[in-house]
Design a protein around this motif. Structure first.
Motif, PDB file in Angstrom:
ATOM      1  N   ALA A 183       2.892   5.153   0.576  1.00  0.00           N
ATOM      2  CA  ALA A 183       2.929   6.382   1.385  1.00  0.00           C
ATOM      3  C   ALA A 183       1.742   7.281   1.054  1.00  0.00           C
ATOM      4  O   ALA A 183       1.111   7.874   1.948  1.00  0.00           O
ATOM      5  CB  ALA A 183       4.246   7.120   1.152  1.00  0.00           C
ATOM      6  N   GLY A 184       1.435   7.403  -0.244  1.00  0.00           N
ATOM      7  CA  GLY A 184       0.288   8.224  -0.623  1.00  0.00           C
ATOM      8  C   GLY A 184      -1.022   7.617  -0.173  1.00  0.00           C
ATOM      9  O   GLY A 184      -1.957   8.331   0.237  1.00  0.00           O
ATOM     10  N   ALA A 185      -1.134   6.304  -0.252  1.00  0.00           N
ATOM     11  CA  ALA A 185      -2.380   5.643   0.132  1.00  0.00           C
ATOM     12  C   ALA A 185      -2.648   5.758   1.622  1.00  0.00           C
ATOM     13  O   ALA A 185      -3.811   5.737   2.060  1.00  0.00           O
ATOM     14  CB  ALA A 185      -2.332   4.176  -0.291  1.00  0.00           C
ATOM     15  N   LEU A 186      -1.613   5.855   2.419  1.00  0.00           N
ATOM     16  CA  LEU A 186      -1.783   5.941   3.863  1.00  0.00           C
ATOM     17  C   LEU A 186      -2.013   7.372   4.340  1.00  0.00           C
ATOM     18  O   LEU A 186      -2.068   7.620   5.547  1.00  0.00           O
ATOM     19  CB  LEU A 186      -0.562   5.347   4.566  1.00  0.00           C
ATOM     20  N   GLY A 187      -2.122   8.305   3.422  1.00  0.00           N
ATOM     21  CA  GLY A 187      -2.470   9.661   3.785  1.00  0.00           C
ATOM     22  C   GLY A 187      -1.293  10.573   4.036  1.00  0.00           C
ATOM     23  O   GLY A 187      -1.478  11.698   4.508  1.00  0.00           O
ATOM     24  N   LEU A 188      -0.070  10.120   3.719  1.00  0.00           N
ATOM     25  CA  LEU A 188       1.076  11.007   3.872  1.00  0.00           C
ATOM     26  C   LEU A 188       1.028  12.075   2.789  1.00  0.00           C
ATOM     27  O   LEU A 188       0.414  11.910   1.736  1.00  0.00           O
ATOM     28  CB  LEU A 188       2.376  10.212   3.789  1.00  0.00           C
ATOM     29  N   SER A 189       1.695  13.168   3.022  1.00  0.00           N
ATOM     30  CA  SER A 189       1.674  14.278   2.070  1.00  0.00           C
ATOM     31  C   SER A 189       2.388  13.874   0.778  1.00  0.00           C
ATOM     32  O   SER A 189       3.171  12.929   0.733  1.00  0.00           O
ATOM     33  CB  SER A 189       2.367  15.507   2.671  1.00  0.00           C
ATOM     34  N   ALA A 190       2.074  14.634  -0.292  1.00  0.00           N
ATOM     35  CA  ALA A 190       2.692  14.353  -1.595  1.00  0.00           C
ATOM     36  C   ALA A 190       4.199  14.517  -1.523  1.00  0.00           C
ATOM     37  O   ALA A 190       4.962  13.765  -2.142  1.00  0.00           O
ATOM     38  CB  ALA A 190       2.107  15.268  -2.664  1.00  0.00           C
ATOM     39  N   GLY A 191       4.669  15.486  -0.772  1.00  0.00           N
ATOM     40  CA  GLY A 191       6.111  15.681  -0.642  1.00  0.00           C
ATOM     41  C   GLY A 191       6.781  14.509   0.028  1.00  0.00           C
ATOM     42  O   GLY A 191       7.876  14.081  -0.382  1.00  0.00           O
TER      43      GLY A 191
END
Length: 331
Positions: free
Chosen positions: A71-79
C-alpha cells in the motif's frame, strides 16, 4: 508447494490490482479495502490449512507486512497503509486461529478413523497368528505320533503280531483327540495343561523307544496361563525330539531358577550335525507365547550331539497371576 504458490500468486495479484486501481482513482476508497482485505483473508485461511503447524505462525505477520508495504509503495497515504496492516493483522489472526483449529480437528478425526481401521486390521492379523500357532502346536505332535504308531502297526502286522491292532486303536484315539483339540482351537478355548503334557510327553517318547525322564522339582501352584505356556513348550519340544534326529534319551526338568523364576528344560541326544531343512515356526510361536508372560526361550546344541531347550518365566508373573485369581492387587 504448488498449492501454496498458487494461493500466494492469486491473492497477491488480486490485492495488488485493487490497490493500483485505488491509487489511480478508478476504485473508490470505500470498496477497495474490502476487496484487498478479503483477498488477504482468503490467502491467510488457505495457507493456514495448507501449511504445517510450525509454519502457521508466520502467515499472518507476513500477510500484514506485505499488505502494508505494498500500500505504501503504490502511493497510498500512511494512514491507509497502517489501516491495511492493522486490519490484516487483527482479523487475519482470528481467521488463522479458526482455520488452524478446523484443520487440526479434521486431521485428528482422520487419524482417529485411520487408527480404528489399523486396530481392526491388527486384531484380525493377531487372530490369524493365534490360530496358526495353536493349530501348529496341536497338530504337530499328534501327527508325529500317528505317523510313528502307524509305522509300528505296519511292521507288527507284517509279522502277524496281534499288537498291531492295539497300535491302530491308539492311532484312532489320538486322531479323535486331535479332532476335539482342533475344534477347541477354532473356538479359541484351547489351553494346555502342564501336568497332562508332561505325562503325555513321557508316554509318547517311551512308546517311541526313547528313555524319557521327567523331573518336577517345582512345588508351587502354577497359574493357568503359566501352565498353558509351559505346556505348549513341552508339546513342541516333544514333537521336535520325535521329528529331528535319532534320540535315545530325553530329560524334562521343571525347577525353580534364580530370583524365584520358573525354568523348564528339555534336553535330548541324537542331534544330527546339520539341521534338517528349514527351521519351523514352532519355536517362534513359543517365544510369542512366553513373551506375553515376560518369559524367554533358548534353544540350541550344547555339544556332544545334544540339544537343549530352555524356557524361563520370571517370578513376578506368577505372583501377579496369583493375585488376580485371589482378587488381590499390589499397591
Amino acid at each position: 508447494m504448488r498449492t501454496v504458490a498458487a494461493v500466494i500468486a492469486t491473492s497477491t495479484g488480486g490485492m495488488l490490482g485493487t490497490m493500483v486501481l485505488e491509487a489511480t482513482g478508478r476504485v473508490s476508497q470505500a470498496v477497495a479495502p474490502s476487496v484487498v482485505l478479503g483477498a488477504g483473508y482468503w490467502a491467510v485461511g488457505s495457507l493456514v490449512l495448507t501449511l504445517k503447524i510450525k509454519r502457521m505462525k508466520y502467515v499472518v505477520p507476513a500477510a500484514a507486512a506485505v499488505t502494508g508495504l505494498t500500500a505504501g509503495a503504490l502511493g497510498l497515504s500512511a494512514g491507509e497503509a497502517v489501516a491495511y496492516t492493522v486490519g490484516m493483522l487483527i482479523a487475519g489472526f482470528f481467521l488463522a486461529l479458526t482455520c488452524g483449529f478446523s484443520g487440526w480437528l479434521l486431521t485428528t478425526v482422520w487419524e482417529l478413523d485411520r487408527s480404528r481401521e489399523l486396530r481392526a486390521q491388527l486384531a484380525v492379523a493377531e487372530e490369524r497368528l493365534r490360530f496358526g500357532r495353536d493349530l501348529h502346536d496341536v497338530m504337530g505332535r499328534n501327527l508325529a505320533v500317528i505317523a510313528l504308531k502307524s509305522e509300528l502297526a505296519v511292521q507288527l502286522a507284517r509279522r502277524g503280531r496281534p499288537e498291531a491292532v492295539e497300535q491302530m486303536i491308539e492311532v484312532q484315539r489320538i486322531a479323535q483327540e486331535s479332532q476335539r483339540e482342533v475344534r477347541d482351537v477354532v473356538r479359541g478355548y484351547r489351553q494346555a495343561d502342564l501336568t497332562v503334557e508332561l505325562e503325555g510327553a513321557r508316554g509318547v517318547l517311551s512308546a517311541a523307544g526313547i528313555d524319557c525322564r521327567v523331573q518336577r522339582r517345582e512345588q508351587r501352584t502354577l497359574p493357568p496361563t503359566v501352565q498353558s505356556a509351559l505346556g505348549w513348550v513341552v508339546r513342541e519340544a516333544t514333537t521336535n525330539v520325535l521329528r529331528h534326529g535319532e534320540a535315545t534319551t530325553c530329560l524334562i526338568r521343571l525347577a525353580p531358577g534364580e530370583a524365584g523364576a520358573l525354568v523348564l528344560t528339555v534336553e535330548n541326544d541324537g542331534v544330527p550335525a546339520e539341521a534338517p531343512g528349514r527351521p519351523g515356526s514352532g519355536l517362534a510361536g513359543l517365544r510369542e507365547r512366553l513373551a506375553v508372560l515376560d518369559g524367554t526361550l533358548e534353544a540350541g546344541r550344547i555339544g556332544g550331539g545334544r540339544f537343549r531347550l530352555r524356557a524361563e518365566i520370571p517370578a513376578w508373573e506368577m505372583e501377579d497371576e496369583a493375585q488376580v485369581e485371589t482378587g488381590e492387587v499390589r499397591a
